[in-house]
Design a protein around this motif. Structure first.
Motif, mmCIF file in Angstrom:
data_model
loop_
_atom_site.group_PDB
_atom_site.id
_atom_site.type_symbol
_atom_site.label_atom_id
_atom_site.label_comp_id
_atom_site.label_asym_id
_atom_site.label_seq_id
_atom_site.Cartn_x
_atom_site.Cartn_y
_atom_site.Cartn_z
ATOM 1 N N THR A 454 35.358 110.579 -5.538
ATOM 2 C CA THR A 454 36.215 111.189 -6.561
ATOM 3 C C THR A 454 35.418 111.609 -7.780
ATOM 4 O O THR A 454 35.957 112.284 -8.651
ATOM 5 C CB THR A 454 37.295 110.186 -6.990
ATOM 6 O OG1 THR A 454 36.673 108.976 -7.435
ATOM 7 C CG2 THR A 454 38.215 109.880 -5.831
ATOM 8 N N THR A 479 47.082 109.577 -8.827
ATOM 9 C CA THR A 479 47.437 110.688 -7.958
ATOM 10 C C THR A 479 48.946 110.660 -7.660
ATOM 11 O O THR A 479 49.664 109.716 -8.016
ATOM 12 C CB THR A 479 46.637 110.620 -6.659
ATOM 13 O OG1 THR A 479 46.969 109.398 -5.985
ATOM 14 C CG2 THR A 479 45.138 110.630 -6.949
ATOM 15 N N ARG A 480 49.445 111.709 -6.991
ATOM 16 C CA ARG A 480 50.869 111.747 -6.642
ATOM 17 C C ARG A 480 51.239 110.617 -5.703
ATOM 18 O O ARG A 480 52.325 110.028 -5.816
ATOM 19 C CB ARG A 480 51.198 113.090 -5.986
ATOM 20 C CG ARG A 480 51.161 114.266 -6.938
ATOM 21 C CD ARG A 480 51.629 115.530 -6.248
ATOM 22 N NE ARG A 480 51.668 116.658 -7.174
ATOM 23 C CZ ARG A 480 52.063 117.871 -6.834
ATOM 24 N NH1 ARG A 480 52.459 118.108 -5.575
ATOM 25 N NH2 ARG A 480 52.082 118.842 -7.728
ATOM 26 N N ARG A 481 50.368 110.317 -4.786
ATOM 27 C CA ARG A 481 50.659 109.227 -3.853
ATOM 28 C C ARG A 481 50.768 107.901 -4.595
ATOM 29 O O ARG A 481 51.667 107.090 -4.311
ATOM 30 C CB ARG A 481 49.562 109.173 -2.805
ATOM 31 C CG ARG A 481 49.776 108.094 -1.767
ATOM 32 C CD ARG A 481 48.659 108.130 -0.730
ATOM 33 N NE ARG A 481 48.837 107.088 0.267
ATOM 34 C CZ ARG A 481 47.983 106.884 1.273
ATOM 35 N NH1 ARG A 481 46.927 107.673 1.426
ATOM 36 N NH2 ARG A 481 48.209 105.911 2.135
ATOM 37 N N GLU A 482 49.871 107.690 -5.557
ATOM 38 C CA GLU A 482 49.940 106.445 -6.323
ATOM 39 C C GLU A 482 51.206 106.377 -7.174
ATOM 40 O O GLU A 482 51.823 105.301 -7.297
ATOM 41 C CB GLU A 482 48.700 106.335 -7.208
ATOM 42 C CG GLU A 482 47.406 106.152 -6.418
ATOM 43 C CD GLU A 482 46.179 106.169 -7.316
ATOM 44 O OE1 GLU A 482 45.097 105.816 -6.826
ATOM 45 O OE2 GLU A 482 46.313 106.557 -8.495
ATOM 46 N N LYS A 483 51.603 107.506 -7.767
ATOM 47 C CA LYS A 483 52.852 107.517 -8.543
ATOM 48 C C LYS A 483 54.059 107.199 -7.659
ATOM 49 O O LYS A 483 54.960 106.453 -8.052
ATOM 50 C CB LYS A 483 53.037 108.881 -9.206
ATOM 51 C CG LYS A 483 52.055 109.158 -10.332
ATOM 52 C CD LYS A 483 52.331 110.518 -10.951
ATOM 53 C CE LYS A 483 51.396 110.792 -12.107
ATOM 54 N NZ LYS A 483 51.645 112.122 -12.727
ATOM 55 N N ARG A 484 54.107 107.762 -6.448
ATOM 56 C CA ARG A 484 55.222 107.505 -5.544
ATOM 57 C C ARG A 484 55.274 106.038 -5.156
ATOM 58 O O ARG A 484 56.349 105.433 -5.109
ATOM 59 C CB ARG A 484 55.066 108.391 -4.298
ATOM 60 C CG ARG A 484 56.283 108.376 -3.389
ATOM 61 C CD ARG A 484 56.079 109.239 -2.157
ATOM 62 N NE ARG A 484 55.843 110.642 -2.515
ATOM 63 C CZ ARG A 484 54.667 111.240 -2.432
ATOM 64 N NH1 ARG A 484 53.616 110.570 -1.963
ATOM 65 N NH2 ARG A 484 54.536 112.504 -2.774
ATOM 66 N N GLU A 485 54.115 105.454 -4.880
ATOM 67 C CA GLU A 485 54.087 104.037 -4.522
ATOM 68 C C GLU A 485 54.537 103.156 -5.685
ATOM 69 O O GLU A 485 55.272 102.171 -5.489
ATOM 70 C CB GLU A 485 52.676 103.655 -4.079
ATOM 71 C CG GLU A 485 52.254 104.297 -2.754
ATOM 72 C CD GLU A 485 50.830 103.943 -2.394
ATOM 73 O OE1 GLU A 485 50.151 103.312 -3.249
ATOM 74 O OE2 GLU A 485 50.381 104.297 -1.278
ATOM 75 N N GLN A 486 54.143 103.512 -6.915
ATOM 76 C CA GLN A 486 54.584 102.735 -8.077
ATOM 77 C C GLN A 486 56.103 102.844 -8.282
ATOM 78 O O GLN A 486 56.766 101.852 -8.626
ATOM 79 C CB GLN A 486 53.845 103.221 -9.327
ATOM 80 C CG GLN A 486 52.346 102.941 -9.307
ATOM 81 C CD GLN A 486 51.635 103.548 -10.503
ATOM 82 O OE1 GLN A 486 52.283 104.165 -11.375
ATOM 83 N NE2 GLN A 486 50.301 103.387 -10.547
ATOM 84 N N TYR A 488 58.442 103.364 -5.929
ATOM 85 C CA TYR A 488 59.105 102.540 -4.924
ATOM 86 C C TYR A 488 58.957 101.054 -5.226
ATOM 87 O O TYR A 488 59.874 100.254 -4.951
ATOM 88 C CB TYR A 488 58.524 102.860 -3.541
ATOM 89 C CG TYR A 488 58.943 104.222 -3.024
ATOM 90 C CD1 TYR A 488 60.202 104.749 -3.312
ATOM 91 C CD2 TYR A 488 58.085 104.984 -2.231
ATOM 92 C CE1 TYR A 488 60.575 105.998 -2.839
ATOM 93 C CE2 TYR A 488 58.456 106.238 -1.760
ATOM 94 C CZ TYR A 488 59.717 106.743 -2.070
ATOM 95 O OH TYR A 488 60.090 107.970 -1.623
#
Length: 536
Positions: A454, A479-486, A488
């Motif tokens: 990165t 990242t977007r994936r990390e935001k989505r996991e947070q 949920y």
């Protein structure tokens, strides 16, 4: 105390390069003076040079450790460090340089021939040299690289055209003293000659050198007597001269058996050194002369006349000489000169045949740096069931040595250099994943780190104090994936909290459930709205 040494082990160390300097010009009435750190000086090198005045390796026997001076570090105000002076070591003509495994590194022939035994380290660049239009004031400098270390074996092989070989007390030293101006030690006991002797002989228009080596005895190849240690001094000779003692009184010895014993020992030695120089003519195949010495003794002359036909039948040119009366020395000198002249002509023809014409061609342009230029090689290794990517290359290894890992900006600069070289692209291509271990350099002193792709280039475009790199900070944008996991995770935590409150209500801790309270608040809000409408 030893006065002649022809084999010695030398430990050579080149000087370390000086570190670059980190400095910013600060002067009254001159704001924004800019970086002015000087470069470090290169370290000195250890160089072997052939000197005609040197005849032995004795000096290295007493001082085997040789180290060149270090380069000085750079200073502020653009003052560069001084370069370390090269350490030049004088060696005799004919010195062979070998590594500890016996591989020949250099064969120094001729006055002034040189070989760099241990190169000095490269000086580090100061922050003034690292400045650019985008990185105007670097807060770091490059470190100097350490000098090379090498342990080698120096072996002296005398340069002679003719070699005298024979039993102890056969008269070799007397023969070289009678034919040249050399004055070796001569005595009436065996092994008087303990070191090789060289003499210059003039025969007509031909001048050549003659080498006298310590005597050989049967079993020399097994270490008897002085062994075959000094036969290396006859490897470069054009011809061999067997000096046979015709006046010996030792029982069981005669000229023919002495000659057979000498040939057998030479064959053993030729077999032992065959792999060192496959192109050289073996000792057993070189021209030979047989000298029947001490014919001034009556019994010796009779013996020489008796065995001469047998030697000539074997194909040897035979000469009867006497070093006491100088009988036959003139004919022997011209015969030696003829062999030397023939050998020199063959050498000139061989050199002419091997001479090639050098054609200079421009190097083809390459678009991509890295894989095309083969400036590094990456191999995958499995260590403890985990992949390890090993990077080897002159540039990456040197850059690692020049980096100060206590300075974040210097580490970021190293990452940018690796990216430009193509290392990160190559790791992607061979299947490396984030978090895999990467080793740069050799096993013993390489640098190991966890690869994080990165990292982006362009540290010069980022703000921050000197000596720091914002890309090294832990506060990275998710990242977007990390935001989505947070998100949920927060929703799951709220559901668990509601379920826990409901269980407490049912247990009697709370008198009203969460759902009932929520519905009551809704009904209460609706009732208030109705009352306000009626009042109007």
């Amino acid at each position: 105390m030893a006065s002649f040494v022809d084999r010695v082990v030398v430990h050579a160390t080149g000087g370390n390069g000086g570190h670059g300097c980190v400095s910013v010009k600060r002067e009254k009435f001159k704001p924004l003076g800019g970086p002015d750190g000087g470069n470090g000086g290169d370290g000195g090198s250890v160089i072997l040079r052939v000197d005609g005045q040197s005849t032995t390796l004795l000096g290295f026997h007493h001082a085997p450790h040789q180290k060149a001076p270090n380069g000085e570090p750079g200073k502020g105000d653009m003052r560069h460090g001084f370069k370390g002076q090269d350490l030049v070591l004088s060696v005799p003509d004919g010195t062979v340089v070998k590594d500890r495994e016996g591989n020949v590194l250099a064969d120094l022939l001729g006055e002034g021939s040189e070989y760099v035994l241990a190169a000095g380290g490269m000086g580090g660049r100061g922050n003034a040299a690292l400045a650019s239009p985008k990185r105007k004031a670097p807060g770091f400098a490059l470190l100097g690289t350490p000098g090379e270390e090498q342990e080698v074996e120096l072996e002296l092989k005398s340069i002679a055209d003719i070699a005298l070989v024979g039993f102890p007390s056969a008269g070799k030293s007397s023969l070289i003293a009678a034919m040249s101006a050399a004055r070796p030690k001569i005595a009436d006991y065996p092994f008087t000659t303990l070191v090789p002797n060289l003499g210059v002989v003039q025969a007509g228009d031909t001048r050549f050198t003659v080498a006298d080596v310590p005597g050989l005895i049967p079993g020399a190849s097994e270490g008897k007597g002085l062994g075959l240690e000094f036969l290396r001094h006859v490897e470069r000779c054009a011809a061999l001269v067997h000096v046979i003692d015709c006046a010996t009184l030792e029982p069981g010895r005669d000229p023919l058996t002495d000659l057979d014993a000498l040939e057998e020992e030479l064959a053993h030695y030729a077999e032992a050194v065959r792999d060192e120089d496959p192109t050289a003519v073996p000792l057993t195949e070189r021209p030979r002369l047989v000298v029947l010495n001490k014919v001034d003794v009556p019994d010796a002359r009779e013996l020489a006349n008796f065995i001469r036909p047998e030697l000539e039948q074997r194909g040897y040119p035979v000469f009867e000489v006497s070093t006491a009366s100088h009988e036959g020395l003139r004919e022997l000198g011209f015969a030696m000169a003829a062999l030397v002249s023939e050998a020199r002509e063959q050498e000139e023809r061989r050199a002419e045949e091997q001479r090639t014409v050098t054609v200079l061609q421009p190097e083809p342009a390459r678009r991509r740096r890295g894989r095309d230029r083969r400036e590094f090689v990456i191999t995958r290794e499995d260590r403890a069931e985990e992949p390890l990517y090993h990077v080897r290359g002159e540039k990456p290894e040197r850059w690692v040595l020049q980096t100060d890992f206590n300075n974040d900006e210097a580490v970021g600069y190293l990452a940018d250099r690796f990216a430009k070289l193509g290392i990160e692209d190559e790791l992607f291509r061979i299947g490396a994943k984030p978090g895999n271990a990467v080793l740069i350099g050799p096993e013993e002193n390489g640098v190991v780190f966890d690869w994080e792709p990165t990292m982006v280039g362009g540290a010069e475009l980022l703000g921050g104090p000197r000596g720091s790199d914002l890309r090294m900070e832990e506060t990275s944008r998710p990242t977007r994936r990390e935001k989505r996991e947070q998100f949920y995770d927060r929703m799951d935590a709220k559901s668990e909290a509601r379920a826990e409150l409901e269980e407490e209500r049912r247990a009697g801790i709370w008198t009203e459930s969460v759902d009932e309270a929520r519905s009551r608040r809704r009904e209460g809000g609706t009732g208030e709205t109705k009352e306000s409408d009626d009042s109007e």
